[in-house]
Design a protein around this motif. Structure first.
Motif, PDB file in Angstrom:
ATOM      1  N   ARG A  46       0.850  -1.186   0.000  1.00 44.47           N
ATOM      2  CA  ARG A  46       0.000   0.000   0.000  1.00 44.47           C
ATOM      3  C   ARG A  46       0.890   1.242   0.000  1.00 44.47           C
ATOM      4  O   ARG A  46       2.018   1.209   0.482  1.00 44.47           O
ATOM      5  N   ILE A  47       0.359   2.331  -0.496  1.00 47.89           N
ATOM      6  CA  ILE A  47       1.127   3.580  -0.568  1.00 47.89           C
ATOM      7  C   ILE A  47       1.628   4.008   0.815  1.00 47.89           C
ATOM      8  O   ILE A  47       2.762   4.480   0.937  1.00 47.89           O
ATOM      9  N   ARG A  53       6.131   5.419  -3.882  1.00 45.22           N
ATOM     10  CA  ARG A  53       4.710   5.791  -3.955  1.00 45.22           C
ATOM     11  C   ARG A  53       4.226   5.857  -5.403  1.00 45.22           C
ATOM     12  O   ARG A  53       3.102   5.456  -5.710  1.00 45.22           O
ATOM     13  N   GLY A  54       5.057   6.373  -6.288  1.00 46.21           N
ATOM     14  CA  GLY A  54       4.695   6.444  -7.700  1.00 46.21           C
ATOM     15  C   GLY A  54       4.493   5.063  -8.309  1.00 46.21           C
ATOM     16  O   GLY A  54       3.565   4.846  -9.096  1.00 46.21           O
ATOM     17  N   ALA A  93       1.174   3.714  -6.955  1.00 47.58           N
ATOM     18  CA  ALA A  93       0.032   4.438  -7.525  1.00 47.58           C
ATOM     19  C   ALA A  93      -0.206   4.029  -8.975  1.00 47.58           C
ATOM     20  O   ALA A  93      -1.354   3.865  -9.401  1.00 47.58           O
ATOM     21  N   ARG A  94       0.862   3.859  -9.731  1.00 50.18           N
ATOM     22  CA  ARG A  94       0.732   3.519 -11.150  1.00 50.18           C
ATOM     23  C   ARG A  94       0.303   2.074 -11.359  1.00 50.18           C
ATOM     24  O   ARG A  94      -0.487   1.756 -12.224  1.00 50.18           O
ATOM     25  N   PRO A 126      -0.741  -0.807  -8.738  1.00 50.88           N
ATOM     26  CA  PRO A 126      -0.934  -1.221  -7.347  1.00 50.88           C
ATOM     27  C   PRO A 126      -0.556  -2.667  -7.031  1.00 50.88           C
ATOM     28  O   PRO A 126      -0.312  -2.987  -5.872  1.00 50.88           O
TER      29      PRO A 126
END
Length: 142
Positions: free
Chosen positions: A10-11, A38-39, A42-43, A45
């Motif tokens: 998870r982020i 994080r990127g 997000a891009r 998962p």
């Protein structure tokens, strides 16, 4: 390991992953920062796989698929838990992900100097391709 669990990151776990890599991974990457991790999550998962034993982070593997290539990065296992099936479980989860996405071949980035990793990848059925070389250009400012 009976209580080994593989799941997507998870982020909000990006810092924990970076801390884990500082302990368990060999080398660093230009993307080893909060924005990079994080990127990635997000891009895509499902790309950053985490191995946990008893809820504690014990391994990671990035299993990215761009529609053409199945790329494997950052296979790392806690030093105290190596040779207990964590890497194999992460690779099995990554390979299953790739099959579900239509991938045809896993391609792993492995540091040339990391002989321990070479043995692990070889044991998992991966072969070194000496006729290819990686060409890179940093896109980060500075």
């Amino acid at each position: 390991m009976d209580d080994l669990r593989i799941r997507a990151a998870r982020i909000d776990e990006a810092q924990a992953v970076l801390d884990f890599w500082a302990l368990a991974a060999e080398g660093t990457s230009v993307s080893d920062d909060l924005a990079g991790v994080r990127g990635l999550i997000a891009r895509d998962p499902g790309a950053l796989l985490l191995a946990e034993v008893g809820g504690v982070l014990t391994g990671t593997l990035i299993a990215g698929f761009d529609g053409w290539r199945c790329s494997l990065y950052r296979l790392a296992v806690h030093p105290d838990l190596r040779r207990r099936g964590v890497a194999g479980a992460l690779l099995a989860a990554a390979e299953e992900r790739f099959r579900e996405l239509g991938g045809r071949r896993g391609d792993a980035m492995v540091l040339e100097r990391n002989e321990v990793a070479h043995r692990a990848w070889r044991a998992a059925g991966y072969e070194r391709e000496d006729h290819w070389r990686r060409w890179v250009k940093s896109l980060a400012g500075g």
